[in-house]
Each structure stands twice: as structure tokens, then as C-alpha cells.
Motif scaffolding. Sequence first.
Motif, short mmCIF file in Angstrom:
data_model
loop_
_atom_site.label_atom_id
_atom_site.label_comp_id
_atom_site.label_asym_id
_atom_site.label_seq_id
_atom_site.Cartn_x
_atom_site.Cartn_y
_atom_site.Cartn_z
N PRO A 135 48.02 43.06 16.95
CA PRO A 135 46.66 42.25 17.49
C PRO A 135 46.15 43.00 18.61
O PRO A 135 46.76 43.63 19.41
CB PRO A 135 47.15 40.76 17.63
CG PRO A 135 48.45 40.61 17.14
CD PRO A 135 49.03 41.93 17.29
N LEU A 136 44.92 43.25 18.65
CA LEU A 136 44.15 43.90 19.64
C LEU A 136 44.67 45.26 20.01
O LEU A 136 44.68 45.65 21.26
CB LEU A 136 44.20 42.99 21.05
CG LEU A 136 43.44 41.56 20.81
CD1 LEU A 136 43.88 40.75 22.08
CD2 LEU A 136 42.24 41.58 20.41
N ASP A 137 44.99 45.93 18.93
CA ASP A 137 45.71 47.18 19.39
C ASP A 137 44.51 48.27 19.70
O ASP A 137 43.41 48.31 19.02
CB ASP A 137 46.22 47.70 17.99
CG ASP A 137 46.80 49.07 17.98
OD1 ASP A 137 46.66 49.83 18.95
OD2 ASP A 137 47.41 49.60 17.01
N GLU A 138 44.61 48.93 20.74
CA GLU A 138 43.88 49.96 21.25
C GLU A 138 43.56 51.11 20.63
O GLU A 138 42.75 52.05 20.82
CB GLU A 138 43.70 49.96 22.92
CG GLU A 138 43.51 48.39 23.49
CD GLU A 138 43.77 48.62 25.01
OE1 GLU A 138 44.21 49.77 25.46
OE2 GLU A 138 43.93 47.77 25.73
N THR A 170 53.94 49.52 26.34
CA THR A 170 53.15 51.02 26.33
C THR A 170 54.22 52.25 26.39
O THR A 170 55.09 51.90 27.40
CB THR A 170 51.94 51.05 27.20
OG1 THR A 170 51.15 49.98 27.12
CG2 THR A 170 51.31 52.54 27.30
N ASP A 183 49.39 54.37 14.08
CA ASP A 183 50.40 53.15 13.82
C ASP A 183 51.05 53.27 12.53
O ASP A 183 51.79 52.44 12.07
CB ASP A 183 49.06 51.88 13.55
CG ASP A 183 48.57 51.31 14.71
OD1 ASP A 183 49.20 51.67 15.72
OD2 ASP A 183 47.48 50.73 14.65
#
Length: 195
Positions: free
Chosen positions: A35-38, A8, A43
Motif C-alpha cells: 500500500p502507498l508504494d512509491e 527501505t 515490484d
Amino acid sequence: LVGGAIQTVQTISHNFTWIPEVDGSESLHARVFLPLDENLTNDQSEELEITVLPEGVHAVTVGNGEMINRMPVDFSHRTSLFECLYYAGEISPNIRTFTGIAFYGNFAESFSAEPITIWMGSTDLTDLSTGWITSSELVMVFDGIVAFPAGENLISIPLQTPYSHHYGNLVTLIYRPLAIQYSSQLDHFQCQNRI
């Protein structure tokens, strides 16, 4: 490119290799797939506008563009004629054949089909204080239609007749024939002033 873990608020730089398959304008960007990008809103990078030149062709930028002005083509009048010297020291000594010319434009409005004529020549003159070099002393390298889109753009004009520059300074003469109406005074090019 498959990368390692990114923590992060961490920044990691990667070098990418891309070999274009065709000449012309391209728009590039980078995108991160996680994967599992919050947070999907951060991006993708901004678009990078590039021009892919044919093999063996080199682009040379003359000047630093510290000014804006209505030249080499003035749309605030119904017609315009502009002549300019590019000094030998501003042009790479390895470039002897010109296949195109481009200008950095910033236009308030769009002109999709403007007739333009361009002549080029070589001269030992260092200024035009004694008068312009006439078109009959130059080589016509372009006589056609050019688009000048609204916004900030690189306006590229491929020459119909490549010009072989043999000595001294390069001179260009650019003519826009008489139009039906006047246009905005807010259509500019980046340029510089020599004193």
C-alpha cells in the motif's frame, strides 16, 4: 503470502509452495503488493521459465554445455545425421524408460515445423571409432515435426514410442531429411566434447 514490514533497501527472503495443476511449460514470477508504494517499477521479479513433468517422470541433464555447436541437428546444411553415445554413468541407474529427449538451443532464426526422426538403442560400445550403429539396429522412437524457436530455448521432444534401456550406454541417432534451402550457421545447441 502475507509478509511483515520491509524497510527501505532491506531484503527479506520468503519460501513459497506451489503445486502445479497441469504438465507443461510455465512462466513464474513474484510480485510485491505494498500500500502507498512509491516505486512501482521494482515490484516484480524476472520471469522464471519452468517445465512441469508428469508424476513419476524425471529429467536428467547430461553434460555441462561448455561448448556450442550445430549438433544434434545442423541447419547450416540441407540435411543432417548425428549419432551420440550417452554413457551409463551419465544416466541415472533408476531411469530405464525414456519418454522424451530435450536439447538446449540458441537459434538466430525460428524453424516452426521441421521433420525429425530419432532412433535409440543400447550398446556396450564406448565410442564410435569403428563405425556408426545403423538405424536398423536401433528402435525408432520419434518420426514427426519439431519446432526450433529463435533465441535460447529448451527444445523438448516427447517420444512417440518410449524406449526401454536395458544395459550399457544409450545411443541416439537423429536425422533431419533434405530441406529445400540452406539456413544460418548461427543456429546452435549447447554440447560438450569428450576426448
